[in-house]
Design a protein around this motif. Sequence first.
Motif, PDB file in Angstrom:
ATOM      1  N   ALA A 139       0.838  -1.208   0.000  1.00  0.00           N
ATOM      2  CA  ALA A 139       0.000   0.000   0.000  1.00  0.00           C
ATOM      3  C   ALA A 139       0.868   1.250   0.000  1.00  0.00           C
ATOM      4  O   ALA A 139       0.571   2.235  -0.698  1.00  0.00           O
ATOM      5  N   TYR A 140       1.950   1.230   0.786  1.00  0.00           N
ATOM      6  CA  TYR A 140       2.856   2.382   0.811  1.00  0.00           C
ATOM      7  C   TYR A 140       3.509   2.589  -0.555  1.00  0.00           C
ATOM      8  O   TYR A 140       3.637   3.733  -1.025  1.00  0.00           O
ATOM      9  N   GLN A 141       3.923   1.504  -1.197  1.00  0.00           N
ATOM     10  CA  GLN A 141       4.555   1.632  -2.512  1.00  0.00           C
ATOM     11  C   GLN A 141       3.583   2.204  -3.536  1.00  0.00           C
ATOM     12  O   GLN A 141       3.987   2.972  -4.426  1.00  0.00           O
ATOM     13  N   ASP A 142       2.296   1.861  -3.415  1.00  0.00           N
ATOM     14  CA  ASP A 142       1.296   2.454  -4.303  1.00  0.00           C
ATOM     15  C   ASP A 142       1.229   3.968  -4.097  1.00  0.00           C
ATOM     16  O   ASP A 142       1.145   4.738  -5.067  1.00  0.00           O
ATOM     17  N   LEU A 143       1.242   4.405  -2.826  1.00  0.00           N
ATOM     18  CA  LEU A 143       1.241   5.840  -2.539  1.00  0.00           C
ATOM     19  C   LEU A 143       2.517   6.505  -3.049  1.00  0.00           C
ATOM     20  O   LEU A 143       2.479   7.633  -3.555  1.00  0.00           O
ATOM     21  N   ALA A 144       3.635   5.813  -2.913  1.00  0.00           N
ATOM     22  CA  ALA A 144       4.907   6.369  -3.384  1.00  0.00           C
ATOM     23  C   ALA A 144       4.893   6.541  -4.901  1.00  0.00           C
ATOM     24  O   ALA A 144       5.462   7.505  -5.429  1.00  0.00           O
ATOM     25  N   THR A 150       3.732   9.921   7.119  1.00  0.00           N
ATOM     26  CA  THR A 150       2.287  10.080   6.933  1.00  0.00           C
ATOM     27  C   THR A 150       1.798   9.107   5.867  1.00  0.00           C
ATOM     28  O   THR A 150       0.743   8.477   6.015  1.00  0.00           O
ATOM     29  N   LEU A 151       2.575   8.963   4.798  1.00  0.00           N
ATOM     30  CA  LEU A 151       2.228   7.985   3.764  1.00  0.00           C
ATOM     31  C   LEU A 151       2.320   6.567   4.312  1.00  0.00           C
ATOM     32  O   LEU A 151       1.486   5.710   3.991  1.00  0.00           O
ATOM     33  N   ARG A 152       3.325   6.306   5.129  1.00  0.00           N
ATOM     34  CA  ARG A 152       3.442   4.977   5.758  1.00  0.00           C
ATOM     35  C   ARG A 152       2.224   4.680   6.621  1.00  0.00           C
ATOM     36  O   ARG A 152       1.671   3.581   6.609  1.00  0.00           O
ATOM     37  N   LEU A 153       1.827   5.659   7.392  1.00  0.00           N
ATOM     38  CA  LEU A 153       0.695   5.494   8.299  1.00  0.00           C
ATOM     39  C   LEU A 153      -0.586   5.245   7.503  1.00  0.00           C
ATOM     40  O   LEU A 153      -1.393   4.370   7.854  1.00  0.00           O
ATOM     41  N   ALA A 154      -0.773   5.992   6.416  1.00  0.00           N
ATOM     42  CA  ALA A 154      -1.938   5.778   5.564  1.00  0.00           C
ATOM     43  C   ALA A 154      -1.892   4.394   4.923  1.00  0.00           C
ATOM     44  O   ALA A 154      -2.931   3.731   4.783  1.00  0.00           O
ATOM     45  N   GLY A 155      -0.706   3.951   4.552  1.00  0.00           N
ATOM     46  CA  GLY A 155      -0.558   2.612   3.993  1.00  0.00           C
ATOM     47  C   GLY A 155      -0.971   1.539   4.986  1.00  0.00           C
ATOM     48  O   GLY A 155      -1.604   0.538   4.618  1.00  0.00           O
ATOM     49  N   GLU A 156      -0.636   1.737   6.258  1.00  0.00           N
ATOM     50  CA  GLU A 156      -1.020   0.756   7.278  1.00  0.00           C
ATOM     51  C   GLU A 156      -2.522   0.786   7.530  1.00  0.00           C
ATOM     52  O   GLU A 156      -3.134  -0.256   7.806  1.00  0.00           O
TER      53      GLU A 156
END
Length: 201
Positions: free
Chosen positions: A31-36, A142-148
């Motif tokens: 999920a984090y990689q998608d945001l990245a 913040t992106l990590r947190l959203a990914g989780e």
Amino acid sequence: MLVDRRKPVARYVLFADPATQERFADVAEAAYQDLARVDQWSGTASLTLPAAPSEDTETKRRGLRRRAVEHVAAAEVLTVTGALSAAGEAARDLPDRVVGLGGCAAERKLAATLGRVVLELVRDLAGVPLDDQRLHPAYGQTLRLAGELQALHTMLVAAPCPDPFGCVRARQPEQWGRRTEDVEIAEVRAVLLELAAEDEG
């Protein structure tokens, strides 16, 4: 015991079952990689958040009855990077979806807390000039947190709660050292734990 530092690690969410935690870490990393990948787009995005009703109410007379009328502020529109917009949308929408999927009390509480923290951080970052948002110490986490948060929802879609008596909780902070990312993690996790403490009070 040697630890493979290349393996994904969930920074903010901790499942009681080790196998579930390992699966969760993989889903959260994806999920984090998608945001990245979204973050590679350099344009701007708008994020619309509902504004909370004002606590002040006005009483109007209709015939012989009186009714309270809430003053509802206009929706809040933030100008942010594409990745922050996606993170904010997840924080805005996913806690309710966890409830709709029948998540257990622990899942519902953690999803609500994660959503509140991500929205708080996105609002803070929206106050920074757009070109500087990616440079903010809390941006990556913040992106990590959203990914989780996204991963918590994904896990619930795939399988029901494995243990309704406390299957998951916010991960407690550890001493991770003095690397830049460690400071970023501590900054975000401090907000997360503060909100979690409010929920327990």
